[in-house]
Structures are given as C-alpha cells and as structure tokens.
Write an enzyme that holds these catalytic residues in place. Structure first.
Site, PDB file in Angstrom:
ATOM      1  N   HIS A   1      56.877  24.288  27.487  1.00  0.00           N
ATOM      2  CA  HIS A   1      56.344  23.321  26.514  1.00  0.00           C
ATOM      3  C   HIS A   1      55.212  22.476  27.088  1.00  0.00           C
ATOM      4  O   HIS A   1      54.574  21.708  26.351  1.00  0.00           O
ATOM      5  CB  HIS A   1      57.472  22.454  25.921  1.00  0.00           C
ATOM      6  CG  HIS A   1      57.833  21.248  26.708  1.00  0.00           C
ATOM      7  ND1 HIS A   1      58.906  21.196  27.564  1.00  0.00           N
ATOM      8  CD2 HIS A   1      57.255  20.029  26.765  1.00  0.00           C
ATOM      9  CE1 HIS A   1      58.964  19.982  28.109  1.00  0.00           C
ATOM     10  NE2 HIS A   1      57.983  19.267  27.640  1.00  0.00           N
TER      11      HIS A   1
ATOM     12  N   ASP B   1      62.597  27.411  27.735  1.00  0.00           N
ATOM     13  CA  ASP B   1      61.496  26.505  28.115  1.00  0.00           C
ATOM     14  C   ASP B   1      61.193  26.706  29.602  1.00  0.00           C
ATOM     15  O   ASP B   1      61.575  25.897  30.450  1.00  0.00           O
ATOM     16  CB  ASP B   1      61.911  25.056  27.807  1.00  0.00           C
ATOM     17  CG  ASP B   1      60.727  24.104  27.851  1.00  0.00           C
ATOM     18  OD1 ASP B   1      59.592  24.567  28.031  1.00  0.00           O
ATOM     19  OD2 ASP B   1      60.967  22.882  27.703  1.00  0.00           O
TER      20      ASP B   1
ATOM     21  N   GLY C   1      56.507  13.411  31.020  1.00  0.00           N
ATOM     22  CA  GLY C   1      55.717  13.599  32.235  1.00  0.00           C
ATOM     23  C   GLY C   1      56.533  14.190  33.365  1.00  0.00           C
ATOM     24  O   GLY C   1      55.983  14.733  34.322  1.00  0.00           O
TER      25      GLY C   1
ATOM     26  N   SER D   1      58.625  16.522  32.668  1.00  0.00           N
ATOM     27  CA  SER D   1      58.822  17.879  32.165  1.00  0.00           C
ATOM     28  C   SER D   1      58.284  18.920  33.129  1.00  0.00           C
ATOM     29  O   SER D   1      57.207  18.749  33.700  1.00  0.00           O
ATOM     30  CB  SER D   1      58.082  18.045  30.836  1.00  0.00           C
ATOM     31  OG  SER D   1      58.758  17.333  29.854  1.00  0.00           O
TER      32      SER D   1
HETATM   33  C1  4AZ Z   1      59.386  14.700  27.122  1.00  0.00           C
HETATM   34  O1  4AZ Z   1      58.965  14.211  26.085  1.00  0.00           O
HETATM   35  C2  4AZ Z   1      60.759  14.408  27.555  1.00  0.00           C
HETATM   36  N1  4AZ Z   1      65.139  12.286  28.684  1.00  0.00           N
HETATM   37  C3  4AZ Z   1      61.234  14.914  28.753  1.00  0.00           C
HETATM   38  C4  4AZ Z   1      62.532  14.642  29.153  1.00  0.00           C
HETATM   39  C5  4AZ Z   1      63.347  13.879  28.355  1.00  0.00           C
HETATM   40  C6  4AZ Z   1      62.881  13.363  27.162  1.00  0.00           C
HETATM   41  C7  4AZ Z   1      61.573  13.635  26.762  1.00  0.00           C
HETATM   42  C8  4AZ Z   1      64.744  13.629  28.805  1.00  0.00           C
HETATM   43  O2  4AZ Z   1      58.681  15.446  27.810  1.00  0.00           O
END
Ligand code: 4AZ
Length: 248
Positions: free
Chosen positions: A42, A92, A191, A193
C-alpha cells in the site's frame, strides 16, 4: 510510532527509509538480503515507478544526512504482490531490489544489516513481545513524521481475539497478525507502514510482521495490523531467488 522511545539505527540496522524523489518520505522497509528490502504494497498506490524511488539504510533521521553511516540506493525493481487487495489490505507486501549508483547492494556495518525471515511454519504465542520501529507519526493527527527513529514494544494478539467483536470483527485475514501494547499506548502509525515488527528468538531478530494498517493509532481495542511474513516465505523466495528457509 506512538509512545515507545527514540532509538538508534544501530539497534534496528535492518530499517530502511523509502523516499519518493518528488514527494519525500514514503514508508519504512526491512533489509532481508543485501539487495532486497521488504515493505508494504500500500506504499505504492499508483503502482510505483522504480525510478521515482530511493532507499536509505543506516539512517537515524529522515531530514538529516549522516554521510558516514548511511547507504543510499536506487530501486532496480518494484515487486508488488499481484493479489494485494486495497480494500481489505490482504497481501500487503512488496519487494524492492536496491542498487547503489556504484552498482552495489547493502554493505554490512554497525548501522546496516539484514533481519532474518522466520521459517514458514513458525508461529509465536499470544502475548509474545516484539518490537516495531520507524519514522512514522507520533500521534494519528500529527502533521509531521517523527524526525528521528523510534521503537516500541508490542505484544502479539491471537487472530481469533483480534477478529472478535471487541476488536476488528472479522476483518483480519489468515495472512494478517495483530499486536498492541497492553496499555494501548504504543502502536505503529502513518509513515511506519512497510516497516518491521521483529521478534527475538534465541537472541536473533526475526521479521514476523510488516506494518500494514489499523483503525487510528494507539486507540483502545484497535490493535496494529501487520502482514504475517511467514505466509510469504515461498513468494519471497520465488521473487528474490533467495533460498527459502524451512524448518521440519
Ligand atoms: C497508516 O495509515 C497506518 N495503528 C499504519 C499503521 C496503523 C494505522 C495507520 C496502525 O499507514
């Protein structure tokens, strides 16, 4: 990372910072072999042009250059899982093949090294404590990513529990895993991610999860959701041509 603490890249030397050359910092990643960074699909909503990306290893801060420690790379290849589902975040996972301008891959130093991929059948028990790290936001509504690398301790939550009505009510597929801190104060956030959830097994750090999604960040009863890396040993081996680690 919400909660947790600031740390040094030397404590998480497999952490990669992925940038878009035009838009800046994009996502975290994990060095799994000298030429390969594992991250989240993603992170590349538009399919991602390899030429638009750059990857840094050994980096302590996203907006500072640490020339004697960091290693920078171009991206030779972006491999996004073809069954990534944008709606429910299933599969993902993505791989980046990295190459420096000299045509080299990552060089092992005190600030740069690989994380191990766990054997494909290995599952850890609920409440096993693991570590997340990244440059993501310190609060969901925050305007900025955190400038310096942070880490947080989170405990694994069983898939059954995570799918219960208290948490994500059936949204967790068998290729996802959940983790949270018992006080709900530590979590991955925007961020982070693509970055690592690593767990210590017999003194070695193994990459069990990839930061994927969650409702809000550090919100009570809303664990962080991670791509379960052990469901992708075959995919990783096939795409990278690296040996697949299996265990009897
Ligand atoms: C995001 O938006 C995101 N709390 C990544 C991790 C989490 C929530 C949102 C987990 O990339």
């Amino acid at each position: 990372i919400v909660g947790g603490a600031f740390t040094s890249i030397k404590s998480h030397p497999w952490v990669a910072a992925i940038f878009n050359r035009r838009y800046g910092f994009l996502c975290g990643g994990t060095l799994i072999a000298p030429c390969w960074v594992l991250t989240a699909a993603h992170c590349f909503p538009d399919g991602a042009e390899a030429n638009d990306l750059s990857v840094y290893l050994g980096k302590n801060a996203i907006n500072e250059t640490d020339a004697d420690k960091e290693q920078s790379f171009n991206v030779e290849k972006v491999i996004i899982h073809t069954e990534f589902n944008e709606e429910n975040h299933n599969n993902d996972i993505a791989l980046l093949k990295i190459k420096s301008s000299n045509g080299e891959c990552a060089v092992k130093t005190a600030s740069v090294r690989t994380a191990c991929i766990p054997p494909s059948n290995r599952e850890l028990p609920a409440e096993y404590q693991c570590t997340i790290a990244g440059f993501g936001k310190g609060a969901y509504a925050s305007w900025h990513y955190t400038q310096y690398l942070k880490e947080g301790k989170v405990n694994l939550l069983s898939r059954t529990a995570c799918n219960s009505s208290l948490h994500y009510k059936g949204l967790i597929t068998d290729k996802m895993m959940c983790a949270r801190s018992p006080d709900w104060r530590t979590d991955a956030c925007k961020g982070d991610s693509g970055g690592p959830l690593v767990c210590d097994m017999a003194g070695r750090m193994f990459l069990f999860g990839i930061v994927s999604w969650g409702e809000d960040c550090a919100k009570k009863n809303k664990p962080g959701v991670y791509t379960q890396v052990t469901k992708y040993n075959r995919w990783i081996a096939e795409k990278t041509q690296l040996p697949k680690y299996t265990e009897g």
